[in-house]
Structures are given as structure tokens and as C-alpha cells.
Design an enzyme around this catalytic site. Structure first.
Site, PDB file in Angstrom:
ATOM      1  N   LYS A  11       0.832  -1.211   0.000  1.00 23.01           N
ATOM      2  CA  LYS A  11       0.000   0.000   0.000  1.00 23.01           C
ATOM      3  C   LYS A  11       0.867   1.262   0.000  1.00 23.01           C
ATOM      4  CE  LYS A  11      -4.039  -2.159   2.243  1.00 23.01           C
ATOM      5  NZ  LYS A  11      -5.090  -1.980   3.298  1.00 23.01           N
ATOM      6  N   TYR A  51     -12.352  -2.536  -4.056  1.00 26.84           N
ATOM      7  CA  TYR A  51     -12.857  -2.696  -2.686  1.00 26.84           C
ATOM      8  C   TYR A  51     -14.382  -2.671  -2.634  1.00 26.84           C
ATOM      9  CZ  TYR A  51      -8.275  -2.467  -0.389  1.00 26.84           C
ATOM     10  OH  TYR A  51      -7.002  -2.751   0.069  1.00 26.84           O
ATOM     11  N   HIS A 117      -2.227  -5.282   1.436  1.00 24.50           N
ATOM     12  CA  HIS A 117      -3.479  -5.999   1.177  1.00 24.50           C
ATOM     13  C   HIS A 117      -3.125  -7.437   0.822  1.00 24.50           C
ATOM     14  CE1 HIS A 117      -7.357  -7.126  -0.543  1.00 24.50           C
ATOM     15  NE2 HIS A 117      -6.649  -7.746  -1.467  1.00 24.50           N
ATOM     16  N   GLU A 128      -9.168 -11.218  -7.687  1.00 21.14           N
ATOM     17  CA  GLU A 128      -8.268 -10.067  -7.513  1.00 21.14           C
ATOM     18  C   GLU A 128      -7.063 -10.146  -8.465  1.00 21.14           C
ATOM     19  OE1 GLU A 128      -9.468  -9.158  -2.867  1.00 21.14           O
ATOM     20  OE2 GLU A 128      -7.412  -9.762  -3.330  1.00 21.14           O
TER      21      GLU A 128
HETATM   22  P1  ADP Z   1      -7.776  -6.970   5.505  1.00 22.14           P
HETATM   23  O1  ADP Z   1      -7.002  -5.951   4.706  1.00 22.14           O
HETATM   24  O2  ADP Z   1      -7.000  -7.444   6.701  1.00 22.14           O
HETATM   25  O3  ADP Z   1      -8.292  -8.111   4.658  1.00 22.14           O
HETATM   26  P2  ADP Z   1     -10.517  -5.959   5.506  1.00 22.14           P
HETATM   27  O4  ADP Z   1     -10.697  -6.697   4.222  1.00 22.14           O
HETATM   28  O5  ADP Z   1     -11.502  -6.218   6.594  1.00 22.14           O
HETATM   29  O6  ADP Z   1      -9.043  -6.220   6.114  1.00 22.14           O
HETATM   30  O7  ADP Z   1     -10.524  -4.400   5.237  1.00 22.14           O
HETATM   31  C1  ADP Z   1      -9.891  -3.870   4.094  1.00 22.14           C
HETATM   32  C2  ADP Z   1      -9.090  -2.666   4.494  1.00 22.14           C
HETATM   33  O8  ADP Z   1      -9.975  -1.656   4.965  1.00 22.14           O
HETATM   34  C3  ADP Z   1      -8.120  -2.900   5.672  1.00 22.14           C
HETATM   35  O9  ADP Z   1      -6.871  -3.401   5.274  1.00 22.14           O
HETATM   36  C4  ADP Z   1      -7.988  -1.516   6.251  1.00 22.14           C
HETATM   37  O10 ADP Z   1      -7.042  -0.728   5.522  1.00 22.14           O
HETATM   38  C5  ADP Z   1      -9.373  -0.944   6.037  1.00 22.14           C
HETATM   39  N1  ADP Z   1     -10.185  -1.138   7.245  1.00 22.14           N
HETATM   40  C6  ADP Z   1     -10.752  -2.252   7.687  1.00 22.14           C
HETATM   41  N2  ADP Z   1     -11.437  -2.085   8.831  1.00 22.14           N
HETATM   42  C7  ADP Z   1     -11.291  -0.779   9.121  1.00 22.14           C
HETATM   43  C8  ADP Z   1     -11.758   0.041  10.176  1.00 22.14           C
HETATM   44  N3  ADP Z   1     -12.521  -0.449  11.162  1.00 22.14           N
HETATM   45  N4  ADP Z   1     -11.412   1.341  10.158  1.00 22.14           N
HETATM   46  C9  ADP Z   1     -10.655   1.848   9.157  1.00 22.14           C
HETATM   47  N5  ADP Z   1     -10.170   1.114   8.120  1.00 22.14           N
HETATM   48  C10 ADP Z   1     -10.484  -0.178   8.105  1.00 22.14           C
HETATM   49 MG    MG Z   2      -9.675  -8.086   3.155  1.00 20.69          MG
END
Ligand code: ADP
Ligand code: MG
Length: 144
Positions: A11, A51, A117, A128
Site C-alpha cells: 500500500k 474494494y 493488502h 483479484e
Molecule cells: P484486511 O485488509 O486485513 O483483509 P478488511 O478486508 O476487513 O481487512 O478491510 C480492508 C481494508 O480496509 C483494511 O486493510 C484496512 O485498511 C481498512 N479497514 C478495515 N477495517 C477498518 C476500520 N474499522 N477502520 C478503518 N479502516 C479499516
Molecule cells: Mg480483506
């Protein structure tokens, strides 16, 4: 589970910290081979599409703005149990909860700026990877 492919994105925070190489080294040291890589800057449309699964979440706009704030490095990784292995190397989403020695524990500042990510399932990895790579262009693993 066998040999799998997964998508990693280094990122903008980690690119800005000049730790692309350190992160890639962790993949390489842990059985994941880089079989595709490109550096790019996501457009807002691309980030929103990538996303889309999170579009109803309260953090969606912040996430998209962060992901377009600077260049990212997109990696196709291949190896034994690549999806789970990458998730283990990444650590928990919130770096405060990430296990010592994981990428997020060592390089991430916050849940927003969390360095990497990684695809969360084999099914999503395929989706993806297609988002960023033409599958025909991925070379076969030739080293082992
Ligand atoms: P991961 O990246 O671990 O798979 P998620 O898919 O749940 O996590 O979320 C995607 C991205 O969104 C996260 O990497 C993070 O950057 C952001 N994110 C997730 N949850 C939150 C939160 N509660 N507050 C702010 N940003 C978040
Ligand atoms: Mg994720």
C-alpha cells in the site's frame, strides 16, 4: 491445499517508507514466489471497484482515498498454501493486534495505513489477480 496463487498489494504507506524490498523479502523467505509485479497508481474508480465488497462500510471512502494517495506495488504470489501463508505473514488488519514479526506489526502505523493488502480466500484471490493481471502473462514457476 497445494500450490496456490494470491494477490498482494504493498500500500502507499509502505511504498512511501521505502520498504518494498523488505516486504518482498519476507514473501521470498517464506515460500512465496513473485510471479507478477507492477507498480501503479490506482484511479478512484479502480480503488472503488477493487474494494466494492466494502462499499457499505463506514471506512470505505477513507480506504479508497488512502489507496489512491500514492503509488502501490501489486504482486502476484505463488507457493504452497499461498493464500493463507500470505495472510499469516501480513498479520491482523489492525497493526495493534498483529503478531510480532508480521509485516503489519513491523511496518504499519494504523488500521488505515496498514502496509499490505492480501486476498482472503482462494476464490477472491482468483478474482483479484484477474483485476490486475492478464493470466496468460503469468510465467510458470520455474525454480522448483
Ligand atoms: P484486511 O485488509 O486485513 O483483509 P478488511 O478486508 O476487513 O481487512 O478491510 C480492508 C481494508 O480496509 C483494511 O486493510 C484496512 O485498511 C481498512 N479497514 C478495515 N477495517 C477498518 C476500520 N474499522 N477502520 C478503518 N479502516 C479499516
Ligand atoms: Mg480483506
Amino acid at each position: 491445499m497445494g500450490i496456490e496463487r494470491t494477490l498482494s498489494i504493498i500500500k502507499p504507506d509502505a511504498v512511501g517508507k521505502n520498504v518494498i524490498g523488505e516486504i518482498v523479502s519476507r514473501f521470498e523467505a517464506n515460500g512465496l514466489q513473485v510471479i507478477g509485479a507492477k507498480m501503479l497508481r490506482l484511479s478512484q474508480d479502480q480503488a472503488q471497484a477493487f474494494y466494492a465488497v466494502h462499499k457499505e462500510r463506514p471506512f470505505f471512502n477513507d480506504l479508497v482515498q488512502f489507496m489512491i494517495s500514492g503509488p502501490v506495488m501489486v504482486l502476484a504470489l505463488e507457493g504452497e498454501d499461498a493464500v493463507l501463508r500470505n495472510r499469516e505473514l501480513m498479520g491482523a488488519t489492525n497493526p495493534k493486534d498483529a503478531a510480532p514479526g508480521t509485516i503489519r506489526a513491523d511496518f504499519a502505523e494504523s488500521i488505515d495505513a496498514n502496509a499490505v493488502h492480501g486476498s482472503d480466500s482462494l476464490e477472491n484471490a482468483a478474482i483479484e489477480l484477474k483485476f490486475f493481471f492478464n493470466n496468460d502473462l503469468l510465467p510458470r514457476n520455474v525454480s522448483n
